[in-house]
Motif scaffolding. Structure first.
Motif, PDB file in Angstrom:
ATOM      1  N   PRO A 166       4.670   0.401  -9.225  1.00  0.00           N
ATOM      2  CA  PRO A 166       5.994   1.291  -9.415  1.00  0.00           C
ATOM      3  C   PRO A 166       7.090   1.001 -10.801  1.00  0.00           C
ATOM      4  CG  PRO A 166       5.691   0.532  -7.133  1.00  0.00           C
ATOM      5  CD  PRO A 166       4.732  -0.164  -8.101  1.00  0.00           C
ATOM      6  N   GLY A 167       7.334  -0.242 -10.727  1.00  0.00           N
ATOM      7  CA  GLY A 167       8.203  -0.574 -11.857  1.00  0.00           C
ATOM      8  C   GLY A 167       7.451  -0.424 -13.202  1.00  0.00           C
ATOM      9  N   GLU A 168       6.364  -0.356 -13.349  1.00  0.00           N
ATOM     10  CA  GLU A 168       5.790   0.200 -14.677  1.00  0.00           C
ATOM     11  C   GLU A 168       5.737   1.884 -14.905  1.00  0.00           C
ATOM     12  OE1 GLU A 168       1.321  -0.386 -16.859  1.00  0.00           O
ATOM     13  OE2 GLU A 168       1.471  -1.285 -14.928  1.00  0.00           O
ATOM     14  N   PHE A 169       5.734   2.414 -13.565  1.00  0.00           N
ATOM     15  CA  PHE A 169       5.993   3.873 -13.921  1.00  0.00           C
ATOM     16  C   PHE A 169       7.454   4.092 -14.565  1.00  0.00           C
ATOM     17  CE2 PHE A 169       2.611   4.919 -11.128  1.00  0.00           C
ATOM     18  CZ  PHE A 169       2.135   6.028 -11.554  1.00  0.00           C
ATOM     19  N   GLU A 170       8.335   3.365 -14.072  1.00  0.00           N
ATOM     20  CA  GLU A 170       9.806   3.616 -14.661  1.00  0.00           C
ATOM     21  C   GLU A 170       9.654   3.252 -16.047  1.00  0.00           C
ATOM     22  OE1 GLU A 170      13.700   2.591 -15.763  1.00  0.00           O
ATOM     23  OE2 GLU A 170      12.214   1.025 -15.498  1.00  0.00           O
ATOM     24  N   ALA A 171       8.977   2.222 -16.481  1.00  0.00           N
ATOM     25  CA  ALA A 171       9.315   1.716 -17.687  1.00  0.00           C
ATOM     26  C   ALA A 171       8.433   2.905 -18.701  1.00  0.00           C
ATOM     27  CB  ALA A 171       8.487   0.139 -17.754  1.00  0.00           C
ATOM     28  N   ARG A 172       7.292   3.174 -18.251  1.00  0.00           N
ATOM     29  CA  ARG A 172       6.690   3.992 -19.085  1.00  0.00           C
ATOM     30  C   ARG A 172       7.267   5.233 -19.340  1.00  0.00           C
ATOM     31  NH1 ARG A 172       0.103   4.023 -17.743  1.00  0.00           N
ATOM     32  NH2 ARG A 172      -0.151   1.746 -17.812  1.00  0.00           N
ATOM     33  N   ILE A 173       7.941   5.806 -18.420  1.00  0.00           N
ATOM     34  CA  ILE A 173       8.624   7.068 -18.614  1.00  0.00           C
ATOM     35  C   ILE A 173       9.896   6.602 -19.251  1.00  0.00           C
ATOM     36  CG2 ILE A 173      10.109   8.672 -17.228  1.00  0.00           C
ATOM     37  CD1 ILE A 173       8.508   8.089 -14.909  1.00  0.00           C
ATOM     38  N   MET A 228       0.706  -1.146   0.056  1.00  0.00           N
ATOM     39  CA  MET A 228       0.043  -0.184   0.084  1.00  0.00           C
ATOM     40  C   MET A 228       0.888   1.021  -0.220  1.00  0.00           C
ATOM     41  SD  MET A 228      -3.151   0.760   0.321  1.00  0.00           S
ATOM     42  CE  MET A 228      -4.207   1.956   1.113  1.00  0.00           C
ATOM     43  N   LEU A 229       1.904   1.138   0.560  1.00  0.00           N
ATOM     44  CA  LEU A 229       2.827   2.349   0.755  1.00  0.00           C
ATOM     45  C   LEU A 229       3.682   2.777  -0.658  1.00  0.00           C
ATOM     46  CD1 LEU A 229       4.140   4.414   2.518  1.00  0.00           C
ATOM     47  CD2 LEU A 229       6.126   2.756   2.877  1.00  0.00           C
ATOM     48  N   TRP A 230       3.709   1.712  -1.336  1.00  0.00           N
ATOM     49  CA  TRP A 230       4.128   2.257  -2.694  1.00  0.00           C
ATOM     50  C   TRP A 230       3.131   3.064  -3.578  1.00  0.00           C
ATOM     51  CZ3 TRP A 230       1.387   1.085  -7.175  1.00  0.00           C
ATOM     52  CH2 TRP A 230       0.522   0.392  -7.052  1.00  0.00           C
ATOM     53  N   LYS A 231       1.905   3.053  -3.286  1.00  0.00           N
ATOM     54  CA  LYS A 231       0.909   3.647  -3.906  1.00  0.00           C
ATOM     55  C   LYS A 231       1.172   5.315  -3.566  1.00  0.00           C
ATOM     56  CE  LYS A 231      -2.882   0.629  -4.095  1.00  0.00           C
ATOM     57  NZ  LYS A 231      -4.325   0.308  -3.802  1.00  0.00           N
ATOM     58  N   TYR A 232       1.779   5.542  -2.497  1.00  0.00           N
ATOM     59  CA  TYR A 232       2.091   6.882  -2.092  1.00  0.00           C
ATOM     60  C   TYR A 232       3.348   7.555  -2.662  1.00  0.00           C
ATOM     61  CZ  TYR A 232      -2.043   6.167   0.565  1.00  0.00           C
ATOM     62  OH  TYR A 232      -3.318   5.954   0.882  1.00  0.00           O
ATOM     63  N   TRP A 233       4.372   6.408  -2.738  1.00  0.00           N
ATOM     64  CA  TRP A 233       5.486   7.026  -3.579  1.00  0.00           C
ATOM     65  C   TRP A 233       5.359   7.677  -4.732  1.00  0.00           C
ATOM     66  CZ3 TRP A 233       7.505   5.557  -7.981  1.00  0.00           C
ATOM     67  CH2 TRP A 233       7.219   4.335  -8.644  1.00  0.00           C
ATOM     68  N   LEU A 234       4.647   7.620  -5.653  1.00  0.00           N
ATOM     69  CA  LEU A 234       4.419   8.062  -6.942  1.00  0.00           C
ATOM     70  C   LEU A 234       3.637   9.339  -6.729  1.00  0.00           C
ATOM     71  CD1 LEU A 234       5.678   7.778  -9.147  1.00  0.00           C
ATOM     72  CD2 LEU A 234       4.332   6.367  -9.982  1.00  0.00           C
TER      73      LEU A 234
END
Length: 126
Positions: free
Chosen positions: A91-98, A1-7
């Motif tokens: 999270p990894g998908e954010f990095e990949a999409r960017i 759940m914490l990862w939802k806040y990192w972005l």
């Protein structure tokens, strides 16, 4: 759940990036602010450095959200949008999409990362 806040922390950086509010290239924050991460910085960084950047931004969004909650204020819309995006994007998908966006747009490497996050992940514009 914490990862939802990192972005979600990315919203603070996005809100602090004057170019996000400006739709033109007249204002070049990377030229005036060395802390603005652009595609040049992103593409020249290792995946671990990219994730560290995203986690740092997320921590800022979490702090902003905690402050808003503690002072009975509404969470800023940019933070809210990024937090909502984390419900479906990992999270990894954010990095990949960017990374994919910069690979597909090599002439736009001067675009700040947070603009790519906002337009191409949160708002889902091509």
């Amino acid at each position: 759940m914490l990862w939802k806040y990192w972005l979600a922390a990315a919203c603070i950086a996005a809100a602090a990036t004057p170019a996000l509010a400006q739709q033109s290239n007249a204002l070049r924050p990377e030229a005036t602010n060395p802390l603005v991460v652009t595609g040049n910085d992103w593409m020249n960084s290792a995946a671990s450095e990219r994730m560290a950047f995203l986690k740092g931004v997320a921590n800022m969004i979490m702090a902003e959200g905690a402050y808003a909650k503690g002072t009975n204020q509404k969470i800023p819309p940019v933070s809210e949008g990024i937090m909502k995006a984390t419900e479906t994007v990992k999270p990894g998908e954010f990095e990949a999409r960017i990374t994919s966006w910069y690979e597909a747009n090599p002439s736009r490497l001067s675009t700040p990362v947070m603009i790519v996050v906002w337009r191409n992940i949160v708002k889902k514009q091509p």
